[in-house]
Design a protein around this motif. Structure first.
Motif, PDB file in Angstrom:
ATOM      1  N   MET D   1       0.800  -1.180   0.013  1.00 36.42           N
ATOM      2  CA  MET D   1      -0.015  -0.049   0.027  1.00 36.42           C
ATOM      3  C   MET D   1       0.816   1.338  -0.254  1.00 36.42           C
ATOM      4  N   ILE D   2       2.309   1.157   0.443  1.00 34.51           N
ATOM      5  CA  ILE D   2       2.957   2.216   0.692  1.00 34.51           C
ATOM      6  C   ILE D   2       3.709   2.662  -0.613  1.00 34.51           C
ATOM      7  N   ARG D   4       5.354   5.713  -1.442  1.00 34.58           N
ATOM      8  CA  ARG D   4       6.525   6.664  -1.282  1.00 34.58           C
ATOM      9  C   ARG D   4       7.785   5.595  -1.240  1.00 34.58           C
ATOM     10  N   LYS D   6      11.773   5.195  -0.275  1.00 35.89           N
ATOM     11  CA  LYS D   6      12.710   5.950   0.738  1.00 35.89           C
ATOM     12  C   LYS D   6      13.714   6.917  -0.285  1.00 35.89           C
ATOM     13  N   GLU D   7      13.750   8.148  -0.185  1.00 41.56           N
ATOM     14  CA  GLU D   7      14.631   9.016  -0.901  1.00 41.56           C
ATOM     15  C   GLU D   7      15.866   9.018  -0.457  1.00 41.56           C
ATOM     16  N   GLY D  18       5.432  18.143  -2.935  1.00 46.59           N
ATOM     17  CA  GLY D  18       5.217  17.642  -1.706  1.00 46.59           C
ATOM     18  C   GLY D  18       5.500  18.476  -0.574  1.00 46.59           C
ATOM     19  N   ARG D  83      -7.448   9.973  11.152  1.00 41.85           N
ATOM     20  CA  ARG D  83      -7.035   8.649  10.588  1.00 41.85           C
ATOM     21  C   ARG D  83      -7.416   7.000  11.191  1.00 41.85           C
ATOM     22  N   ASN D 270      -1.833  17.418   2.396  1.00 41.90           N
ATOM     23  CA  ASN D 270      -1.565  16.374   3.267  1.00 41.90           C
ATOM     24  C   ASN D 270      -2.761  15.860   4.190  1.00 41.90           C
ATOM     25  N   LEU D 272      -6.136  13.732   4.608  1.00 38.37           N
ATOM     26  CA  LEU D 272      -6.737  12.246   4.680  1.00 38.37           C
ATOM     27  C   LEU D 272      -6.955  11.833   3.203  1.00 38.37           C
ATOM     28  N   MET D 280     -11.256   1.624  -0.830  1.00 39.90           N
ATOM     29  CA  MET D 280     -10.644   0.362  -0.437  1.00 39.90           C
ATOM     30  C   MET D 280     -11.664  -0.195   0.500  1.00 39.90           C
ATOM     31  N   TYR D 304       0.200  12.203  -0.199  1.00 41.76           N
ATOM     32  CA  TYR D 304       1.206  11.407  -0.056  1.00 41.76           C
ATOM     33  C   TYR D 304       0.906  10.413   1.026  1.00 41.76           C
ATOM     34  N   THR D 305      -0.243  10.553   1.655  1.00 41.34           N
ATOM     35  CA  THR D 305      -0.293   9.708   2.637  1.00 41.34           C
ATOM     36  C   THR D 305      -0.775   8.193   2.223  1.00 41.34           C
ATOM     37  N   LEU D 306      -1.559   8.143   1.148  1.00 37.22           N
ATOM     38  CA  LEU D 306      -2.016   6.736   1.023  1.00 37.22           C
ATOM     39  C   LEU D 306      -2.356   6.727  -0.509  1.00 37.22           C
TER      40      LEU D 306
END
Lengths: 307, 307, 307, 307, 307
Positions: D1-2, D4, D6-7, D18, D83, D270, D272, D280, D304-306
């Motif tokens: 589900m993630i 993002r 890792k930068e 962002g 959330r 940012n 929800l 979902m 960015y959250t989901l």
């Protein structure tokens, strides 16, 4: 439900309405005049120079940040717990209204369901009146049958007596075969939750933050502010009164907000809008059982938290 | 319920009653005299100049803020958890009293309901007496039938034994056909909650904040205060004793309040007003079952949290 | 239950027993000797002056306060959660003991109730032994019938197996008609809570605060302390070792306390008095079913939290 | 589900998308230009030197850290509670869907179970539409039978009315002998939880952080930033604008993020991802009863959250 | 269960394994080289002296402490909540396994109880695989009967589908007269809790801390570290690179740990040991129903939290 529209960041700097500034003005004026006097006297008191360097202020600063932060968190927690309790009241009364016709054999539109819903609404209003120490007679009279209203008149804890009525309603319904023991127990569980809500509100209303904390913090903040000009006069000169008043404003205002939020059930500008919430509960309960609903409470310009 | 009226911001600066000041006076006097001596000696000890600059104090300050903040939060949490437990006691006893006549076939005014309510009130008083280690005989005798009172006399955990009596009451009622299993289970659920309350109070009363924390914090605060004059004497001269005492007052008072709140079931000024709360429970329970109610406890000027 | 009597504020400054000082003495001595060396060398290392000004220490100070505060809160939360779990154990075992004779048809003094209570006590002791990795044989043998004791001997998770026995006890009671499904479900709900308590204790015991945190904090604290003399020597001269040791003591002690509290189920001075609590559970359960009770655990001068 | 990934730590320094930077650019430009003017004028205003030393900034800094930290924690708590409520919604709708065919006699694939599941999905969408004040007609029409859709059209609290329908579904099922009272009570318990979720969302949406806090904090942050160049110009000279803008960026951005998170149900970057969550829920509920599932919502580069 | 033995305080200063140092080494080297260059150039950039005094660093320090503290608390809370959820999973699966033979008429060793326990174990493994996005086929195949395994293969939310199977198991048991409605409702209550655990894990996995926070904090920390040498070079000279790297290490490491803990279900060194926990659940469940248990997972030197 949200009335407040986002303010432009620049205009927000000059907001007057809804800040605590008006209420603090006299104190800040005293502080300003005092600072001017100290600048005029070059920081001397009876010709004796007060040699306050910034060092003691850093030390005070640590203490004050500690105290203010604690006081503010404790007050905000009380405010938010109060809000949560009234939110839970909304949830539980909705659940109880729903149960009164889904767990029993009563029709949605029956007189019994309607009476039970009125009990719930009366309960809500009487809790608000108890917390604000106002007279519930007007609301109870319009919501309850006359005999019940009369019997409640002398009651000390009216919301508790109304919960008793609801309990007796479930007992009656079971006797009449509208209910089985399981359904009664399910509603009884929600009555227990109502009991927790009443007690939670009473707890917040009757137990302020220990008084010694308030006194100690109050003294620290004000002494800090009134000593500040002595510490700033040497380096800032004629700017001292302005800087003093601005710094003083932030600390004094922070304490004043904490003081207001501490008792969330009052009628000060930042307190909880219990009028609007109790009306909203009345509306949603009546809608649930299909009855016409009253108008919501008009947005009160003095209350910013909920219209 | 709230007695405390809002103090004017100016008058609050000079409050005496209800602050911890009286109790701290001797220590602050010691601090004042010491500071005067240090100023007189120009910050020397046996002719040797103590060159304490503000730097170490900033470092100490960080440590102390950290410790004081932690200690204070932990103490206030204990105080507030104690208050919540006694609030929950109010809620649960009200719920149990209501259930005793809505879930059973007993009438509101029957002897059985009255006996059960007396058990609840006796439970409340015996919990208070256990927490304060006082003798519960007077209250138990006036509330309980003689044989039960006698059998409880030697009991180690009287509130637990009273809960056992309530459990047996429900068993008896079911045997007599006043109850079905569902209703008994619902009341039993609330007895479980009472058990949680008793245990929660015992936990707070028997487990203080670890002693090493208290010792460490105490040392840090007092050493800081007694070293402070050495750090201030060079820049503040004859103002040193006044600044030292004022700064010392804020830190020492903060620690003293934390110390008082840590054990919320005691009888110090800022402890919980268990007398008033248990009387209030008695009043509301008796009102619920329609019996005459005693007078509430008079506001005690030494207790600020609840009359 | 509280043994600790309030210490006089002045005497508390010189407490030895119960502080972490004895344990830290060697480290502080190292620090003292090192500081003396640095003062003697005037802050030079191989003739090269180490020009540490207070500035880096202020920066370090912020980092350290942040780390210490976090570590300490996390550790204290673990300690307090462990205490809450053992408090909940007391509440739930009391509730289960009460239910074993109020929800069933068993008499208070019947062999079945007694057996169930022994299971509860054995459960308590075996949980303590599992958390401390000690041998439960002695306690299990005196509390359980021989065949059951033998069958548990090889068990990996003895408290869980004892919960299974309790579950089977309820099944048996229902088969024998001593119970209805409702009563069994009510007791089963409390068995679920016991399961939560076991799992909660295992969670705290098996998941320390991430090791990297501990390493990072440890390094920061000790490097800070050993660099401190270089920063103080120029302004404090011969006072440096004393101030260094005192400042060092507060930080190092704070870390040491956090380290002890982190694993609350151990046997260090500030850990939870599981011996006393499990004995207390035994006493109150036996009293509830009317059996003679053993002596409480004597106050252990090495444990300050509960006798 | 993630989504993002890792930068790299170095690339992350120059992320544009962002961050709140784009939105703050105009304000930072104003700050930059102002700083340049102050440097050019050497810190004078109408030829009068503004002698701001770092001391007042340290004092302000304490106040601001206090205010920003409080505001930020309160906002993040609201975000995370929002959330959690939508997470609980996922859990409860799954539980209710499961119960509709395991506690009743209905088959997994029966029309009744399907209808109940559609009610749950419609409930989810209507809650999202209520919180965002958007029109739920499209979603309700595709999910509900026509008569029900029509009857809901004028409803004020549509999610509550849909809960009423679910309650009536359980009543109907029991009347038809598909259910016993126990099973109905179990589902009713989960309906109570849905009620708590609706009320919790309404509470967050209708009760912002008290407005006075926002005003006070906003003023403190911006005045601090605009006075900063006066304090830095003497020591930093031409570096002043750069340092001012960088310091200003961190504080202003922190406030801006807090402001965004405060209302977690909006449509800012940012907030929800209610669209993705409600889809979902639809997917998992349909899969549970064995129906074909729609596509998940595509990852929205603005959220960015989901995905 | 605890593997980590207490390190001696002195040896702990030089621990390499298990700290984040190895991972951060390249960045710290960059910082070291850069600092050396700045010292060599005497703090000038293109022959222009960068006059950074400690003042801006104090201001930055406040901001950074604020941000780092917030980020770290939020990350640790996520880590600990994840651990609590997996602890609750242990508790609930144990409770469900016990209920499968105490609330039903099934024998402890019956095939039905064994099948149900296998469902619980398969549920645990499939949740772990879902959270880590790994392939659950191996574990599901060894635990489940073939037809069920095949039917789950294409499932999107396998743990939810397994919960459905458990629900159907209870329905089947009741149909077969092994169960009454009460017992089924009790097990259903624990299935609800499993649903809460699945949803809670999904929530943590799918909703990171808002990305803007991460970017803002990352920038603040690294810019602070890379500007630090300019501020220190004048007073520390050749000591600058060492102090910079040490201070930098503490801040950068703190951020790196927070970054790791933020996603507790991954496979980085400080993440939760889901392998060991799921194996432990398998062992305790099999022991409860009297089956032979597999070996626990060997302590992984890369994981410090649980073997």
């Amino acid at each position: 439900m949200i009335q407040r529209k986002k303010e432009h960041w620049f205009k927000m700097l000059f907001v007057w309405q809804g800040s605590v500034l008006p209420q603090l003005l006299p104190r800040l004026l005293v502080l300003f005049v005092l600072s001017c006097g100290i600048v005029y006297a070059n920081g001397t008191l009876y010709r004796y120079k007060i040699p306050l360097s910034p060092a003691p202020f850093t030390i005070f600063g640590v203490a004050m940040a500690l105290f203010l932060g604690f006081r503010n968190n404790a007050s905000y927690d009380r405010f938010w717990e109060g809000r949560k309790l009234w939110g839970a009241l909304l949830n539980d009364t909705r659940s109880l209204a729903r149960q009164s016709f889904t767990l029993t054999n009563y029709e949605l539109t029956s007189a019994e369901v309607r009476h039970f819903t009125q009990l719930l609404i009366a309960f809500t209003y009487s809790l608000r009146h108890q917390l604000r120490k106002t007279d519930p007679s007007f609301d109870l009279q319009r919501l309850l049958p006359s005999p019940l209203f009369e019997s409640l008149k002398a009651g000390l804890y009216k919301p508790v007596l109304l919960m008793r009525e609801m309990g007796l309603w479930t007992k009656e319904a079971r006797k009449n075969g509208q209910f089985d023991a399981i359904g009664q127990a399910a509603m009884d569980g929600n009555l227990n939750k109502l009991s927790d809500i009443v007690g939670g509100c009473e707890r917040i209303a009757s137990t302020p933050i220990p008084y010694t904390y308030q006194v100690l913090l109050h003294r620290t903040v004000y002494l800090y502010c009134f000593l500040l000009p002595f510490g700033l006069v040497d380096s800032l000169d004629w700017l001292t009164p302005f800087v003093t008043v601005f710094v003083g404003y932030t600390f004094v205002a922070f304490e004043a907000i904490a003081d207001e939020l501490e008792e969330p059930f009052g009628t000060e500008p930042n307190d909880l809008p219990l009028n609007a919430i109790s009306r909203m509960i009345e509306i949603t309960l009546l809608e649930t059982i299909g009855l016409p609903t009253p108008e919501p409470v008009k947005a009160d310009p003095e209350h910013y938290t909920l219209d």
